[in-house]
Design a protein around this motif. Structure first.
Motif, PDB file in Angstrom:
ATOM      1  N   LEU A 216      18.472   2.765 -18.474  1.00 24.99           N
ATOM      2  CA  LEU A 216      17.017   2.783 -18.487  1.00 24.99           C
ATOM      3  C   LEU A 216      16.537   4.150 -18.003  1.00 24.99           C
ATOM      4  CD1 LEU A 216      16.372  -0.703 -16.876  1.00 24.99           C
ATOM      5  CD2 LEU A 216      15.966  -0.090 -19.262  1.00 24.99           C
ATOM      6  N   ALA A 217      15.428   4.617 -18.561  1.00 22.51           N
ATOM      7  CA  ALA A 217      14.862   5.897 -18.144  1.00 22.51           C
ATOM      8  C   ALA A 217      14.250   5.752 -16.753  1.00 22.51           C
ATOM      9  CB  ALA A 217      13.801   6.351 -19.143  1.00 22.51           C
ATOM     10  N   PRO A 218      14.255   6.807 -15.948  1.00 24.49           N
ATOM     11  CA  PRO A 218      13.677   6.740 -14.603  1.00 24.49           C
ATOM     12  C   PRO A 218      12.239   6.249 -14.589  1.00 24.49           C
ATOM     13  CG  PRO A 218      14.937   8.762 -14.866  1.00 24.49           C
ATOM     14  CD  PRO A 218      14.882   8.110 -16.209  1.00 24.49           C
ATOM     15  N   GLU A 219      11.445   6.672 -15.610  1.00 17.72           N
ATOM     16  CA  GLU A 219      10.047   6.228 -15.636  1.00 17.72           C
ATOM     17  C   GLU A 219       9.937   4.718 -15.869  1.00 17.72           C
ATOM     18  OE1 GLU A 219      11.083   8.431 -19.496  1.00 17.72           O
ATOM     19  OE2 GLU A 219      11.257   8.763 -17.332  1.00 17.72           O
ATOM     20  N   GLN A 220      10.934   4.118 -16.516  1.00 19.59           N
ATOM     21  CA  GLN A 220      10.935   2.662 -16.686  1.00 19.59           C
ATOM     22  C   GLN A 220      11.224   1.945 -15.374  1.00 19.59           C
ATOM     23  OE1 GLN A 220      13.847   2.866 -20.115  1.00 19.59           O
ATOM     24  NE2 GLN A 220      12.587   1.133 -20.834  1.00 19.59           N
ATOM     25  N   LEU A 221      11.950   2.612 -14.492  1.00 17.45           N
ATOM     26  CA  LEU A 221      12.390   1.985 -13.246  1.00 17.45           C
ATOM     27  C   LEU A 221      11.420   2.187 -12.088  1.00 17.45           C
ATOM     28  CD1 LEU A 221      16.160   2.957 -13.402  1.00 17.45           C
ATOM     29  CD2 LEU A 221      15.210   0.664 -13.610  1.00 17.45           C
ATOM     30  N   HIS A 222      10.468   3.107 -12.233  1.00 18.23           N
ATOM     31  CA  HIS A 222       9.646   3.462 -11.072  1.00 18.23           C
ATOM     32  C   HIS A 222       8.838   2.271 -10.554  1.00 18.23           C
ATOM     33  CE1 HIS A 222       7.456   6.129  -8.334  1.00 18.23           C
ATOM     34  NE2 HIS A 222       6.388   5.404  -8.644  1.00 18.23           N
ATOM     35  N   ALA A 223       8.089   1.614 -11.421  1.00 17.36           N
ATOM     36  CA  ALA A 223       7.249   0.495 -10.980  1.00 17.36           C
ATOM     37  C   ALA A 223       8.074  -0.645 -10.377  1.00 17.36           C
ATOM     38  CB  ALA A 223       6.374  -0.001 -12.130  1.00 17.36           C
ATOM     39  N   PRO A 224       9.154  -1.098 -11.030  1.00 19.28           N
ATOM     40  CA  PRO A 224       9.947  -2.165 -10.399  1.00 19.28           C
ATOM     41  C   PRO A 224      10.641  -1.702  -9.112  1.00 19.28           C
ATOM     42  CG  PRO A 224      10.974  -1.423 -12.437  1.00 19.28           C
ATOM     43  CD  PRO A 224       9.611  -0.823 -12.410  1.00 19.28           C
ATOM     44  N   PHE A 225      10.983  -0.421  -9.025  1.00 20.90           N
ATOM     45  CA  PHE A 225      11.570   0.091  -7.788  1.00 20.90           C
ATOM     46  C   PHE A 225      10.577  -0.081  -6.640  1.00 20.90           C
ATOM     47  CE2 PHE A 225      12.837   3.137  -4.615  1.00 20.90           C
ATOM     48  CZ  PHE A 225      14.216   3.171  -4.682  1.00 20.90           C
ATOM     49  N   GLU A 226       9.309   0.287  -6.875  1.00 19.37           N
ATOM     50  CA  GLU A 226       8.292   0.146  -5.824  1.00 19.37           C
ATOM     51  C   GLU A 226       8.057  -1.336  -5.498  1.00 19.37           C
ATOM     52  OE1 GLU A 226       7.377   2.719  -4.277  1.00 19.37           O
ATOM     53  OE2 GLU A 226       8.243   4.145  -5.682  1.00 19.37           O
ATOM     54  N   LYS A 227       8.097  -2.181  -6.504  1.00 19.85           N
ATOM     55  CA  LYS A 227       7.920  -3.613  -6.261  1.00 19.85           C
ATOM     56  C   LYS A 227       9.069  -4.163  -5.431  1.00 19.85           C
ATOM     57  CE  LYS A 227       7.134  -8.048  -8.583  1.00 19.85           C
ATOM     58  NZ  LYS A 227       7.041  -8.758  -9.881  1.00 19.85           N
ATOM     59  N   ALA A 228      10.279  -3.714  -5.722  1.00 16.12           N
ATOM     60  CA  ALA A 228      11.438  -4.155  -4.941  1.00 16.12           C
ATOM     61  C   ALA A 228      11.319  -3.716  -3.487  1.00 16.12           C
ATOM     62  CB  ALA A 228      12.721  -3.600  -5.565  1.00 16.12           C
ATOM     63  N   LEU A 229      10.800  -2.520  -3.273  1.00 22.34           N
ATOM     64  CA  LEU A 229      10.571  -2.052  -1.905  1.00 22.34           C
ATOM     65  C   LEU A 229       9.531  -2.923  -1.206  1.00 22.34           C
ATOM     66  CD1 LEU A 229      10.452   1.846  -2.309  1.00 22.34           C
ATOM     67  CD2 LEU A 229      12.289   0.493  -1.303  1.00 22.34           C
ATOM     68  N   ARG A 230       8.416  -3.185  -1.887  1.00 21.12           N
ATOM     69  CA  ARG A 230       7.334  -3.974  -1.285  1.00 21.12           C
ATOM     70  C   ARG A 230       7.800  -5.372  -0.900  1.00 21.12           C
ATOM     71  NH1 ARG A 230       4.283  -1.652  -5.483  1.00 21.12           N
ATOM     72  NH2 ARG A 230       4.449  -3.570  -6.725  1.00 21.12           N
ATOM     73  N   GLU A 231       8.635  -5.966  -1.740  1.00 23.27           N
ATOM     74  CA  GLU A 231       9.075  -7.343  -1.505  1.00 23.27           C
ATOM     75  C   GLU A 231      10.294  -7.426  -0.593  1.00 23.27           C
ATOM     76  OE1 GLU A 231       9.700  -9.064  -5.330  1.00 23.27           O
ATOM     77  OE2 GLU A 231       7.552  -9.080  -5.854  1.00 23.27           O
ATOM     78  N   GLY A 232      10.812  -6.280  -0.166  1.00 27.47           N
ATOM     79  CA  GLY A 232      12.023  -6.290   0.657  1.00 27.47           C
ATOM     80  C   GLY A 232      13.255  -6.662  -0.129  1.00 27.47           C
ATOM     81  N   HIS A 233      13.159  -6.594  -1.448  1.00 29.22           N
ATOM     82  CA  HIS A 233      14.296  -6.908  -2.318  1.00 29.22           C
ATOM     83  C   HIS A 233      15.287  -5.746  -2.375  1.00 29.22           C
ATOM     84  CE1 HIS A 233      16.261  -9.361  -5.324  1.00 29.22           C
ATOM     85  NE2 HIS A 233      16.339  -8.321  -6.154  1.00 29.22           N
ATOM     86  N   LEU A 234      14.824  -4.573  -1.932  1.00 35.18           N
ATOM     87  CA  LEU A 234      15.686  -3.395  -1.884  1.00 35.18           C
ATOM     88  C   LEU A 234      15.376  -2.608  -0.616  1.00 35.18           C
ATOM     89  CD1 LEU A 234      17.698  -1.336  -3.091  1.00 35.18           C
ATOM     90  CD2 LEU A 234      15.755  -0.288  -4.279  1.00 35.18           C
ATOM     91  N   ILE A 235      16.419  -2.292   0.144  1.00 34.01           N
ATOM     92  CA  ILE A 235      16.304  -1.406   1.308  1.00 34.01           C
ATOM     93  C   ILE A 235      17.269  -0.244   1.060  1.00 34.01           C
ATOM     94  CG2 ILE A 235      16.555  -1.174   3.809  1.00 34.01           C
ATOM     95  CD1 ILE A 235      16.078  -4.183   4.032  1.00 34.01           C
TER      96      ILE A 235
END
Length: 681
Positions: A216-235
């Motif tokens: 996936l292109a980085p621009e495709q991942l940016h929004a879900p990356f931020e969502k994962a951070l907000r939800e604590g799904h990614l640290i």
């Protein structure tokens, strides 16, 4: 100075255990971004953030410091926090001002108590979190084992964004690069784990990912990356060496490219209204809307006066902006607006959402205040921070006669700077008492009083607030008669005393019949009784839980006076108390001790040895447990030091007054004996 759009601002708090290298890391970030010519050193007292004279003397941070780094068309606000448990109050303040909490871990020491506590508190504040493993250049490290420990302690969502390479001399990115060299694990595996973790929060992207079967292109991942951070799904976990610079530039890139800006992080937890009626309020990071800002730091600068540091969450502030402070109706006008770089105050023309700035010499601004420019916003506040209880106490008296008012003024200033420092003025013992988070906390307070304010004080353990009461019924009588030529004094009082239920206070009952004591002198009798209540009857401590019934007396048409009945009431009450089996009561507190699970038995035994009673225990966060009980307050003198030795510095405790109980007979005998000489004098 460049004014950045909200989307190009990052706010990051560096938190964690002392000696993790937070201040040194800030120096490395500032130096690499070109904000300073060369990185300073904590040992030399030349860092941007440890600018306080006491910090330079002792070689560690004592309070929260603010700095900023400009990197790749963005500004990163960096909040450097102290790591010793005694100064957690300052560290917690940072959590109210940022979108991201970066927990810094010393690679040599592993996960330490403060790092675990800050991770817990950051999660409770709903912040995006990341972990920075510092000192990857040290010898004899087990970085694979540390990464496994991080995942076991904080969850499998802790995934590396980069990995050390070249023996810790550099790092290799694992998010944007699908492959590369590293010292352990595999860049490709780490990359795949990150992608899998991120796409899990976006069903549509996951479907695309599965259909594409390719990167996936980085621009495709940016929004879900931020969502994962907000939800604590990614640290995210990042590796760095602040000393050598390994991974520092990569960390700046991560902060700018991947960490949330104010429009992407979880919104600040504002509330409108008070108490149970308060409702959530959404602050929009829009520079065109009315102003909402929160004061998270107050500092008494010797030259600039009171400096109030705040994070703007909504609107734009400029010099000449008129702001209100909370529900205080009188506005103030911003005369100078500053951006902070350690102790340096840089005047700026404006600041918007996401910016951290300060105003000076506005005495009405207090810590935790909300600043706004609309009168209708006067009942808005940020969700309060939960500070550890300040239970370690010292009583203070000024060494120099006449410095009492100066002592009060200095304590007021110190408490305004430090939200974990509590100042009490005990009307019973006439003591000024400071309470903090530990012995080190209070020692630094005393040093600041001496160095900054030139005020020397004597200290001792705070007086235990004992009380007196009675356990039986009795009658008392006194006739006061004084003749000194001319008009004399005469008053006679008969009264009864009875014990009341514990905590009931005091009752005064008038049962005098036939005007034996004229009604105008009844208040005088009560006044005499209250003098004994205030000063004690047997050991000099206030008396409580007593009913006094005045039922008879005599007066004189000429010599009957108010002063006579005050004295007669006082002496009659003392006479009755002496016959009513008086006792001394001591305060018993509810204690809640948080300790490693392995120390539960030691702590339970220790509380029992202090005349305490264990009421329960239950698990807390990972590896920790809470032991609850009831303990006489007198047994907790220097308990913080005892707790540190038993738990290796990992324990903490909080107390609240529960009730009063009789002291043991030997303690009462000692207290009465100590009071008697003073009473006779």
């Amino acid at each position: 100075m460049t004014q950045y759009a909200t989307e190009n601002i990052r706010t990051v708090a560096l938190v964690g255990q002392a000696a993790a290298g937070k201040t040194t890391l800030v120096e490395a970030l500032l130096a690499r971004s070109g904000m300073i010519g060369a990185a300073g050193a904590v040992e030399r007292g030349s860092t941007v953030c440890d600018y306080d004279p006491l910090e330079k003397t002792h070689g560690h941070s004592l309070k929260l410091a603010v700095a900023h780094a400009d990197w790749r068309d963005s500004r990163v606000h960096l909040l450097d926090s102290p790591g010793y448990p005694d100064f957690l109050g300052h560290a917690l303040c940072a959590l109210a001002a940022v979108d991201t909490a970066a927990i810094v871990i010393n690679a040599q020491n592993g996960i330490e108590p403060t790092a675990a506590r800050m991770m817990h508190w950051s999660q409770a504040r709903d912040l995006c979190r990341m972990i920075i493993v510092n000192r990857i250049d040290a010898e004899h490290l087990d970085l694979p084992g540390l990464l496994a420990e991080i995942q076991d302690t904080f969850g499998r969502e802790c995934l590396p964004l980069n990995l050390p390479a070249g023996g810790g001399t550099r790092v290799t990115d694992c998010f944007f690069n699908p492959g590369g060299e590293c010292d352990f694990s595999s860049v490709s595996e780490a990359h795949q784990a990150l992608i899998d973790q991120v796409v899990e929060v976006d069903e549509e992207l996951m479907a695309v990912y599965l259909e594409q079967g390719e990167e996936l292109a980085p621009e495709q991942l940016h929004a879900p990356f931020e969502k994962a951070l907000r939800e604590g799904h990614l640290i995210p976990v990042c590796f760095v060496s602040a000393r050598t610079g390994a991974g520092v530039e990569e960390l700046l890139d991560i902060l700018v490219k991947l960490m949330p800006n104010p429009t992407e992080g979880n919104p600040p937890q504002f509330l409108r209204g008070e108490g149970a009626e308060a409702v959530p309020l959404h602050a929009e990071p829009d520079p065109a809307k009315h102003v909402l800002a929160h004061v998270f730091k107050t500092e008494m600068d010797p030259y600039a006066g009171k400096l109030s540091v705040f994070r703007i969450h909504q609107g734009t502030v400029t010099p000449d902006t008129q702001l209100y402070i909370g529900d205080y109706r009188k506005p103030f006008r911003v005369s100078h607006l500053y951006r902070l770089q350690g102790k340096q105050h840089i005047e700026i023309p404006s600041a918007g959402p996401g910016d951290i700035c300060g105003v000076a010499k506005v005495d009405d601004i207090a810590f935790d205040a909300v600043l706004h420019d609309a009168p209708e916003d006067d009942h808005i506040h940020l969700k309060p921070l939960e500070f550890p209880h300040a239970v370690h106490g010292l009583a203070l008296t000024s060494k120099k006669h006449g410095d009492e008012q100066k002592l009060a003024d200095v304590l007021h200033k110190l408490a305004a700077e430090d939200p974990s420092l509590k100042v009490e003025h005990d009307a019973t013992t006439h003591e000024a008492v400071i309470r903090g988070l530990g012995d080190l906390h209070l020692r630094r307070v005393l040093e600041r009083m001496a160095d900054q304010y030139r005020l020397d004080v004597d200290t001792h353990a705070p007086t235990i607030p004992y009380r007196e009461t009675i356990t039986g019924k009795a009658e008392g009588h006194h006739r006061h008669k004084k003749q000194t030529g001319g008009a004399g004094q005469f008053g006679e009082v008969f009264l009864r005393v009875e014990p009341l239920e514990r905590g009931a206070g005091f009752e005064f009952v008038d049962e005098v019949k036939g005007g034996a004591i004229p009604y105008q002198f009844i208040p005088a009798v009560e006044k005499g009784v209250r003098q004994v209540l205030a000063n004690g009857a047997i050991a000099g401590y206030p008396m409580q839980d007593v009913r006094v019934i005045v039922f008879d007396g005599k007066t004189h048409p000429v010599d009957g006076k108010e002063i006579a009945f005050i004295t007669a009431g006082k002496k009659a009450f003392l006479d009755a108390v002496a016959k009513a089996r008086p006792i001394v009561l001591e305060p018993v507190v509810d204690i809640e001790v948080t300790v490693p699970e392995a120390a539960i038995g030691d702590i339970s035994g220790d509380i029992s040895s202090k005349r305490g009673q264990i009421t329960g225990s239950h698990p807390s966060r990972a590896g920790m447990a809470v032991v609850t009980g009831k303990v006489p307050l007198a047994e907790l003198n220097n308990y913080q030091s005892r707790l540190k030795s038993v738990t290796g510095g990992q324990g903490s405790y909080a107390i609240d007054l529960s009730h009063y109980d009789p002291v043991p007979p030997n303690v009462q005998q000692k207290l009465v004996a100590e009071h008697s000489p003073a009473q006779e004098e």
